[in-house]
Each structure stands twice: as C-alpha cells, then as structure tokens.
Design an enzyme around this catalytic site. Sequence first.
Site, PDB file in Angstrom:
ATOM      1  N   ASP A   1      38.384  44.623  31.310  1.00 18.96           N
ATOM      2  CA  ASP A   1      38.433  43.623  32.579  1.00 18.96           C
ATOM      3  C   ASP A   1      39.666  45.158  33.699  1.00 18.96           C
ATOM      4  O   ASP A   1      40.740  45.569  33.489  1.00 18.96           O
ATOM      5  CB  ASP A   1      39.452  42.661  32.337  1.00 18.96           C
ATOM      6  CG  ASP A   1      39.641  41.763  33.618  1.00 18.96           C
ATOM      7  OD1 ASP A   1      39.706  42.079  35.008  1.00 18.96           O
ATOM      8  OD2 ASP A   1      40.171  40.903  33.703  1.00 18.96           O
TER       9      ASP A   1
ATOM     10  N   ARG B   1      56.793  42.190  41.767  1.00 22.03           N
ATOM     11  CA  ARG B   1      55.484  43.083  40.978  1.00 22.03           C
ATOM     12  C   ARG B   1      55.905  43.626  42.760  1.00 22.03           C
ATOM     13  O   ARG B   1      55.494  42.873  43.901  1.00 22.03           O
ATOM     14  CB  ARG B   1      54.715  42.428  40.773  1.00 22.03           C
ATOM     15  CG  ARG B   1      52.926  43.406  40.769  1.00 22.03           C
ATOM     16  CD  ARG B   1      52.435  42.395  40.088  1.00 22.03           C
ATOM     17  NE  ARG B   1      51.483  42.013  40.801  1.00 22.03           N
ATOM     18  CZ  ARG B   1      50.443  41.106  41.299  1.00 22.03           C
ATOM     19  NH1 ARG B   1      49.920  41.246  39.302  1.00 22.03           N
ATOM     20  NH2 ARG B   1      49.876  40.213  41.586  1.00 22.03           N
TER      21      ARG B   1
ATOM     22  N   TYR C   1      38.145  41.237  45.763  1.00 17.43           N
ATOM     23  CA  TYR C   1      39.175  40.979  46.631  1.00 17.43           C
ATOM     24  C   TYR C   1      40.149  40.947  46.490  1.00 17.43           C
ATOM     25  O   TYR C   1      41.617  41.095  47.257  1.00 17.43           O
ATOM     26  CB  TYR C   1      39.852  38.980  46.728  1.00 17.43           C
ATOM     27  CG  TYR C   1      40.117  38.581  45.138  1.00 17.43           C
ATOM     28  CD1 TYR C   1      40.977  38.769  44.458  1.00 17.43           C
ATOM     29  CD2 TYR C   1      38.908  37.375  44.612  1.00 17.43           C
ATOM     30  CE1 TYR C   1      41.539  38.228  43.735  1.00 17.43           C
ATOM     31  CE2 TYR C   1      39.271  37.364  43.356  1.00 17.43           C
ATOM     32  CZ  TYR C   1      40.149  37.459  42.499  1.00 17.43           C
ATOM     33  OH  TYR C   1      41.189  36.678  41.654  1.00 17.43           O
ATOM     34  N   LYS C   2      41.153  42.353  45.204  1.00 15.73           N
ATOM     35  CA  LYS C   2      42.256  42.471  45.308  1.00 15.73           C
ATOM     36  C   LYS C   2      41.597  43.925  45.879  1.00 15.73           C
ATOM     37  O   LYS C   2      41.803  44.629  47.703  1.00 15.73           O
ATOM     38  CB  LYS C   2      42.590  43.040  43.780  1.00 15.73           C
ATOM     39  CG  LYS C   2      42.798  42.185  43.132  1.00 15.73           C
ATOM     40  CD  LYS C   2      42.742  42.248  41.765  1.00 15.73           C
ATOM     41  CE  LYS C   2      42.903  41.070  40.894  1.00 15.73           C
ATOM     42  NZ  LYS C   2      44.382  39.933  41.131  1.00 15.73           N
TER      43      LYS C   2
ATOM     44  N   PHE D   1      45.600  38.896  30.790  1.00 14.11           N
ATOM     45  CA  PHE D   1      45.751  37.677  32.275  1.00 14.11           C
ATOM     46  C   PHE D   1      45.259  36.667  31.751  1.00 14.11           C
ATOM     47  O   PHE D   1      44.321  36.678  30.672  1.00 14.11           O
ATOM     48  CB  PHE D   1      44.716  38.372  33.031  1.00 14.11           C
ATOM     49  CG  PHE D   1      44.859  37.570  34.310  1.00 14.11           C
ATOM     50  CD1 PHE D   1      46.239  37.963  35.680  1.00 14.11           C
ATOM     51  CD2 PHE D   1      44.248  36.611  35.238  1.00 14.11           C
ATOM     52  CE1 PHE D   1      46.388  37.230  36.338  1.00 14.11           C
ATOM     53  CE2 PHE D   1      44.444  35.596  35.845  1.00 14.11           C
ATOM     54  CZ  PHE D   1      45.444  36.177  36.753  1.00 14.11           C
TER      55      PHE D   1
HETATM   56  C1  PLP Z   1      42.915  41.471  35.078  1.00 14.80           C
HETATM   57  C2  PLP Z   1      43.175  39.413  35.957  1.00 14.80           C
HETATM   58  N1  PLP Z   1      41.180  39.050  35.854  1.00 14.80           N
HETATM   59  C3  PLP Z   1      40.923  38.398  36.182  1.00 14.80           C
HETATM   60  C4  PLP Z   1      41.772  37.442  37.643  1.00 14.80           C
HETATM   61  C5  PLP Z   1      41.181  36.136  38.204  1.00 14.80           C
HETATM   62  O1  PLP Z   1      39.847  36.624  37.970  1.00 14.80           O
HETATM   63  P1  PLP Z   1      39.470  35.446  38.866  1.00 14.80           P
HETATM   64  O2  PLP Z   1      38.810  35.960  39.837  1.00 14.80           O
HETATM   65  O3  PLP Z   1      38.186  34.706  38.105  1.00 14.80           O
HETATM   66  O4  PLP Z   1      39.978  34.451  40.161  1.00 14.80           O
HETATM   67  C6  PLP Z   1      42.730  37.980  38.043  1.00 14.80           C
HETATM   68  C7  PLP Z   1      43.508  37.550  39.463  1.00 14.80           C
HETATM   69  O5  PLP Z   1      43.536  36.860  39.217  1.00 14.80           O
HETATM   70  C8  PLP Z   1      43.293  38.962  36.824  1.00 14.80           C
HETATM   71  O6  PLP Z   1      44.394  39.533  37.238  1.00 14.80           O
HETATM   72  N1  3DJ Z   2      43.319  35.426  42.334  1.00 12.30           N
HETATM   73  C1  3DJ Z   2      44.482  34.621  43.046  1.00 12.30           C
HETATM   74  C2  3DJ Z   2      44.494  33.503  43.702  1.00 12.30           C
HETATM   75  O1  3DJ Z   2      43.123  32.575  43.778  1.00 12.30           O
HETATM   76  C3  3DJ Z   2      45.435  33.173  44.275  1.00 12.30           C
HETATM   77  C4  3DJ Z   2      47.259  33.748  44.036  1.00 12.30           C
HETATM   78  C5  3DJ Z   2      46.273  34.686  43.188  1.00 12.30           C
HETATM   79  C6  3DJ Z   2      45.882  35.559  43.159  1.00 12.30           C
HETATM   80  C7  3DJ Z   2      45.940  36.507  42.143  1.00 12.30           C
HETATM   81  O2  3DJ Z   2      44.914  37.632  41.805  1.00 12.30           O
HETATM   82  C8  3DJ Z   2      46.613  37.017  40.918  1.00 12.30           C
HETATM   83  C9  3DJ Z   2      46.408  38.039  40.612  1.00 12.30           C
HETATM   84  N2  3DJ Z   2      45.281  38.788  39.453  1.00 12.30           N
HETATM   85  C10 3DJ Z   2      48.032  39.001  40.179  1.00 12.30           C
HETATM   86  O3  3DJ Z   2      46.888  39.411  39.050  1.00 12.30           O
HETATM   87  O4  3DJ Z   2      48.740  37.729  39.502  1.00 12.30           O
END
Ligand code: PLP
Ligand code: 3DJ
Length: 407
Positions: free
Chosen positions: A205, A379, A230-231, A134
């Site tokens: 991660d 997805r 938040y997921k 990511f």
């Molecule tokens: C694998 C992974 N790591 C990290 C993040 C996000 O990190 P953050 O919470 O800093 O936006 C995401 C999605 O946004 C993700 O899919």
């Molecule tokens: N974290 C996100 C956001 O702040 C806005 C829109 C999407 C996201 C996501 O979580 C993307 C996600 N990590 C992904 O797997 O694509």
Amino acid sequence: MTTLTIPDHLLALDARDPLAHKRGAFHLPRGVVYLDGNSLGALPRGVPERLARAAQTEWGEALIRSWTAGADAGQDWMALPDRVAAKIARLIGARPHEVAVGDSTSVNTFKVLVAALGVAQPGRRVILTDADNFPTDLYVAQGLNALLGGTLELRRVPADDIEAHLTEDVAALLLTQVDYRTGRKLDLEAITAQARAQGIVTVWDLAHSAGAFPVDLSGAGADFAVGCGYKFLNGGPGAPAFLYAAERHHAAAPVAISGWMGHADPFEMARDFTPAPGARRFVAGTPMVLSLSALDEALDVFADVDLDALRAKSLSLTDTFIDLMEPLAARFPLTLVTPREHARRGSQVSYRHPQAREVMTDLIQAGIIGDYRTPDILRFGFTPLYHSHADVWQAARGVQAVLEARA
Ligand SMILES: Cc1ncc(COP(=O)(O)O)c(C=O)c1O
Ligand SMILES: Nc1c(O)cccc1C(=O)C[C@H](N)C(=O)O
C-alpha cells in the site's frame, strides 16, 4: 498569523531549493500552513480550469462523443485511465501497462489481494500483515476471508517483527510502506526480496509513498501495489486510486471484479469476459471522467520533477521540523514517534502528546493545519512540491505558541 523573522539558514535553504517554483502551481489559502497533504493534497492551479473544460466542453458540448473523440491520438475519455496510469507509473517505478487507475484504494486492495492469492504458492492460506496497518487494509482482508468461508488466516504482527514472520506458510504479504500514524518507512526493497525468497507474494500500500518520494516497484521485484490519488498526487477529494500488477502476473492473476471496461473490447458486448491486455483488465466499470480529469491535470505538476530532488527536499523539511521542535519536546510532553534515520522516514513527522486532540484543534484554529490520529498522535505532513523551510519555521512557532498558551 504573526509575521516572524525566519532564520537566515532556512531562507538560504529555500533560496537554493530546486523545487521552489512548484509552489506557484498550487492554490494555498492565505494565513494557513497546510500540513495535511498526506490526507488531502492541495489544489493544483490548473485543475479548476480543466474541470470546467471537462464539464462544459467535453460533457456539455460534445456529450457522448467524448468517449471516442480523439481516440486516434489517445485523447478519448475511454483511454483516460490509461493516460493517468502512465503518469503514475513513472512515480512508482512501473511500466504504464502495469498500472490501472480507478475506484478507491480500498476496492483496489480487494482486487490485488484476490490476484495475489490467485498466483500464490498452492496450499498457502496465510495473509501476513502489520498489526497496525491502516484499518481499510485490515478490514478488506477480513472481508475477503469471510467471503472465502474463513479459509484464510490473517496473521497480524508488529511491523518490526515482519521479517521474522516471512515463513513458508505465508501466501501474501500486505504492508503499507509508510505508517499513517508514525511516518515510519519500511525498506520495500529488502522486505520484498526476503518475501520472494520464501515464495511469498507481496502487496504494497503506497498511500503515503506515491508522489512523496520515488518508489521502484519493478526494481524491487514487487508483485502488486495500491495507492491513493488524493494525497501526495493532489488529485482532489475522492480522486481515483491506482493499482499495480507486475507484468509477469497478468496472464495468471484472477480479475476479481471482471467488469466490461476491463474487457479486451467492451463494445463487442461479448457474453464472456476476455481481459484487456495488461493492468487495464482491473478497470472494472465506466471511468470516473471528471475526477480522472482532475487527477490527470494534477499529475502534470510532476512531469518535470526530479524524484531524487523531491526526496531530498522532503527529508530537509522533516529534518528542519524535528530540529525546531526539539527544544519544545524538552519543555512539553511531546514524544517524537517518527524515525530520525532518513531511510526509515516518510514525508511526515508525528509526536505523541497526552492532549493531542485538543492541541491539534488549537493549531488548526491558529492556521496550522495538521492532523490528530488516535489515540494521542499529532501528525504533520510535508509536501516537497509546495512547502518551504519558512513554512516549517512558521509551523514550529505555531506549535510553540499553542503549547505555551495551554501551559
Ligand atoms: C494506508 C492507507 N490505505 C488506504 C487509505 C484509503 O483508502 P480509500 O481511498 O479507499 O479511502 C488510506 C487513507 O485513507 C491510507 O492511509
Ligand atoms: N481518505 C480520507 C477521507 O476520505 C476523509 C478524511 C481523511 C482521509 C484520509 O485520507 C485519512 C488518511 N488515509 C490517514 O492517513 O489518516
């Protein structure tokens, strides 16, 4: 959305689903099949009331007293990150004092990478990662390298080749267990064991793992980890993230952002940083009380959930979707990119399609909310706490209708 006749065998699976009652714990909008809980989890019903209480009573009435009110029972705002950490710990195979909650996954990735390099074998400067990791994981490693004057090497190799690159010059391995595009799940136990045998510190991660299926960081001997609130944990937009630091590293791992809330006694107002016991030392600044309250409430939905049942249901949902999509993949230019083997699959199913962006726009218009990811990925995320096999059927019929309309 049209009402469809759902096949009996899927209704039978729903009838004996041990998690079926959990759907009632979520607000799910009518007319929508929500397949994006791997980006933003749905709203747990208890959260609005909890947020109202946190705002009106705890903030509005008790004001600053809430930082310490109920401290004897561990109910104060000050201890909120620790209470949330304990709930997350069960989901990832950690002990409560090995988890810290706060900040974003990106910031926590920075913290654990610094910690990992601090306990790595002397002289090693390589961070090994998946070339398709990511973006934030790659960017944070790049930023850390720039901060250190370019003294690190960020070695990016395809995920399938990682094991061949676990060599004695690698300091830390930075991997995402479930690929955000394909849904491919890595063997965390096996890779961690191989890395450790080479003296490599592991950083996982768990963004697409925590709350989707059981993770056993302690059992695997993992060193550090991060993940999103938040997921699959359903903590709401921008929910605080978590980090994991194995107890054996607490004494030696450097705390990159040594803020006052990670101090052993913040209100001592001492001039020098003395870390709090355990992973709490990684909580840098003032806890985000409102968003922590939402996450704390959301995690209660998991309290009585058998994580093996969660995994079994997730696989049943994704198996069902793959089966229902198979005839469509034969008629339309859809290519399954998610592994069929259970051991290699997270809780999502993805397909390549040359017009993926347009197809997903049409699907969302039709109330089937999934995601498009560059360059050509459709997805679909499945959340075992609130999806039924009937939802999966509706989603597949929705995809069929959109593809037929476009043909
Ligand atoms: C694998 C992974 N790591 C990290 C993040 C996000 O990190 P953050 O919470 O800093 O936006 C995401 C999605 O946004 C993700 O899919
Ligand atoms: N974290 C996100 C956001 O702040 C806005 C829109 C999407 C996201 C996501 O979580 C993307 C996600 N990590 C992904 O797997 O694509």
